[in-house]
Design an enzyme around this catalytic site. Structure first.
Site, PDB file in Angstrom:
ATOM      1  N   CYS A 176      -1.176   3.415  11.157  1.00  0.00           N
ATOM      2  CA  CYS A 176      -0.939   4.625  11.961  1.00  0.00           C
ATOM      3  C   CYS A 176      -2.198   4.885  12.785  1.00  0.00           C
ATOM      4  O   CYS A 176      -2.741   5.988  12.803  1.00  0.00           O
ATOM      5  CB  CYS A 176      -0.565   5.824  11.101  1.00  0.00           C
ATOM      6  SG  CYS A 176      -1.713   6.193   9.756  1.00  0.00           S
ATOM      7  N   CYS A 221       0.877  -1.185   0.000  1.00  0.00           N
ATOM      8  CA  CYS A 221       0.000   0.000   0.000  1.00  0.00           C
ATOM      9  C   CYS A 221       0.904   1.221   0.000  1.00  0.00           C
ATOM     10  O   CYS A 221       1.039   1.917   1.007  1.00  0.00           O
ATOM     11  CB  CYS A 221      -0.926   0.003   1.214  1.00  0.00           C
ATOM     12  SG  CYS A 221      -1.921  -1.498   1.395  1.00  0.00           S
ATOM     13  N   GLY A 234       4.679   6.961  -1.317  1.00  0.00           N
ATOM     14  CA  GLY A 234       5.977   6.318  -1.470  1.00  0.00           C
ATOM     15  C   GLY A 234       7.057   6.631  -0.467  1.00  0.00           C
ATOM     16  O   GLY A 234       8.225   6.311  -0.711  1.00  0.00           O
ATOM     17  N   GLY A 235       6.731   7.210   0.673  1.00  0.00           N
ATOM     18  CA  GLY A 235       7.767   7.510   1.656  1.00  0.00           C
ATOM     19  C   GLY A 235       8.525   6.273   2.103  1.00  0.00           C
ATOM     20  O   GLY A 235       9.761   6.254   2.146  1.00  0.00           O
ATOM     21  N   LYS A 236       7.788   5.208   2.420  1.00  0.00           N
ATOM     22  CA  LYS A 236       8.440   3.971   2.847  1.00  0.00           C
ATOM     23  C   LYS A 236       9.063   3.230   1.664  1.00  0.00           C
ATOM     24  O   LYS A 236      10.054   2.521   1.827  1.00  0.00           O
ATOM     25  CB  LYS A 236       7.431   3.092   3.598  1.00  0.00           C
ATOM     26  CG  LYS A 236       7.142   3.607   5.013  1.00  0.00           C
ATOM     27  CD  LYS A 236       6.038   2.848   5.703  1.00  0.00           C
ATOM     28  CE  LYS A 236       4.678   3.282   5.214  1.00  0.00           C
ATOM     29  NZ  LYS A 236       4.346   4.686   5.541  1.00  0.00           N
ATOM     30  N   ASP A 251       1.400  -1.379   4.814  1.00  0.00           N
ATOM     31  CA  ASP A 251       1.000  -0.210   5.612  1.00  0.00           C
ATOM     32  C   ASP A 251      -0.467   0.030   5.272  1.00  0.00           C
ATOM     33  O   ASP A 251      -0.802   0.781   4.368  1.00  0.00           O
ATOM     34  CB  ASP A 251       1.870   0.992   5.263  1.00  0.00           C
ATOM     35  CG  ASP A 251       1.573   2.191   6.148  1.00  0.00           C
ATOM     36  OD1 ASP A 251       0.840   2.032   7.137  1.00  0.00           O
ATOM     37  OD2 ASP A 251       2.060   3.295   5.840  1.00  0.00           O
TER      38      ASP A 251
END
Length: 420
Positions: free
Chosen positions: A351, A227, A231-233, A298
């Site tokens: 989160c 998920c 795209g940070g991770k 995520d």
């Protein structure tokens, strides 16, 4: 712009936001696009005032009862985050005296809801979860979040990035847990720095950085960010893989994946393959079944761990909405698990602060999938050089809290697929 005109705009913006028809950040952005004459300080004052109202909505509405005129104006006056000079110039003497008196009113004899500023259903859930830590958590959620950065170690070392940022006027300190994180002092404008433009740092909460580390992604592997969102991770995973192997970034939202493109261009990564999927059982996923070394899920969630950044979520989310999300979370996790090969690693993360989206989902998955062994998240993080990893975990799960760890609220579980 005159103070009175700015206050009129603040009333208009608050009216739109308090309808709760869309996320506040989207409403604020659209409002600023329609009012391009606003300067940076004016935008900051309006945005911060709106977020101050959202954080303390129940308390401020209670205080506003004693005033007259439009509710939005009364809320703007009570929560104003611009200069005092602007406030005095925009309000009448009567309004100024009323606001000063209203702010002196004691809430000690009033209901708890005015102190915790949460809907009843959420307050009850968090009291059950937190016990004596409920009020420390509430205090932390009433404050705005800081600015965390992830250093792109594919390009520079953390110390080098820190020194470069300092030369550009942005002071930072190493994050206490993530070995690739920096925490900025204040809220600087990062996107104007050369360090950011070169892709040496990205904005990413320290807790989010730890989620990527839980995968233990290595050189040459096949990895899926199930998920991926913006795209940070994904970028963190790519750096862990040292730009080798193959990294798939899946998401059902083409709009969110589009936001990854400029970040990917800055990062120097060439091993990332963004791919839009129609649902968790998409044909692209079936083709990769049993072939992937690491899968990060995520999952879509209530987002209640980000209330410092998104205080509107506590007013927009409902118990029914959370129940719908848990159904989706179970389906996504089950589908993502099919990708993992024997010996591979699976990470489920949210989160959210709620057990229903976290431990309950993880426990149900473990019971339904004996082929997956639950790992101790603290041991995994320690292998990734995370300091004091034990303090971040509970019952083998990662459990991050704003008041304890200075991060957003995160949960994660890690499994390894047993050999056939």
């Amino acid at each position: 712009m005159t103070p009175k005109a700015l206050f009129t705009l603040c009333d208009e913006l608050l009216h739109e936001v308090l309808r709760f028809s869309s996320p506040t950040d989207a409403v604020v952005s659209a409002f600023f696009r329609r009012n391009r004459m606003l300067g940076m300080r004016e935008r900051h004052a309006l945005a911060e005032t709106v977020y101050a109202v959202l954080r303390e909505r129940l308390r401020l509405q209670y205080l506003a009862k004693s005033g007259t005129g439009a509710l939005e104006r009364r809320l703007s006056i009570l929560a104003w985050q611009g200069t005092e000079a602007y406030l005095r110039a925009a309000t009448t003497e009567v309004e100024q005296k009323w606001a000063a008196t209203a702010k002196l009113l004691s809430l000690k004899s009033q209901s708890e809801s005015l102190r915790h500023n949460l809907p009843d259903w959420l307050a009850e859930a968090l009291k059950k979860e937190m016990g004596n830590d409920f009020w420390p958590l509430i205090e932390s959620l009433s404050k705005s979040a800081g600015l965390d950065l992830r250093v792109n170690t594919l390009l520079v070392k953390r110390e080098t990035a820190q020194a470069t940022l300092a030369e550009e006027g942005i002071l930072t300190e190493p994050t206490p847990y993530s070995p690739t994180g920096l925490r900025a002092r204040g809220k600087p404008t990062l996107n104007l720095t050369e360090c950011f433009k070169r892709g040496e740092v990205e904005v990413q909460d320290e807790g989010s950085q730890l989620l990527a580390l839980l995968t233990e992604a290595k050189r040459g592997e096949m990895v899926v960010d199930f998920c991926a969102g913006a795209g940070g991770k994904t970028l963190a995973l790519g750096a862990m893989m040292r730009n080798t192997g193959r990294l798939y970034a899946f998401d059902v939202s083409a709009h969110r994946l589009a936001a990854l493109k400029p970040r990917l261009a800055r990062s120097g990564l060439s091993n990332v393959y963004p791919a839009g999927i129609s649902h968790e059982r998409d044909e692209r996923i079936k083709r990769l079944s049993g072939k992937i070394d690491r899968v990060l899920v995520d999952a879509p969630c209530s987002g209640l761990g980000t209330l410092r950044r998104n205080p509107d979520l506590k007013w927009r989310q409902t118990p029914e909405g959370v129940a719908e999300l848990t159904v989706k979370q179970r389906a996504i996790l089950d589908s993502a698990a099919r990708l993992v090969k024997a010996g591979g690693q699976l990470v489920y993360a949210t989160c959210s602060l709620l057990d229903a989206e976290n431990e309950s989902i993880a426990q149900a998955f473990s019971e339904a999938h004996p082929e997956f062994e639950l790992l101790n998240a603290a041991e995994v993080l320690a292998r990734q050089k995370v300091e004091d990893a034990e303090s971040l975990c509970r019952n083998n799960y990662l459990r991050l809290w704003p008041h304890r760890h200075g991060t957003d609220g995160f949960f994660a579980a890690v499994w390894r697929r047993r050999a056939a």
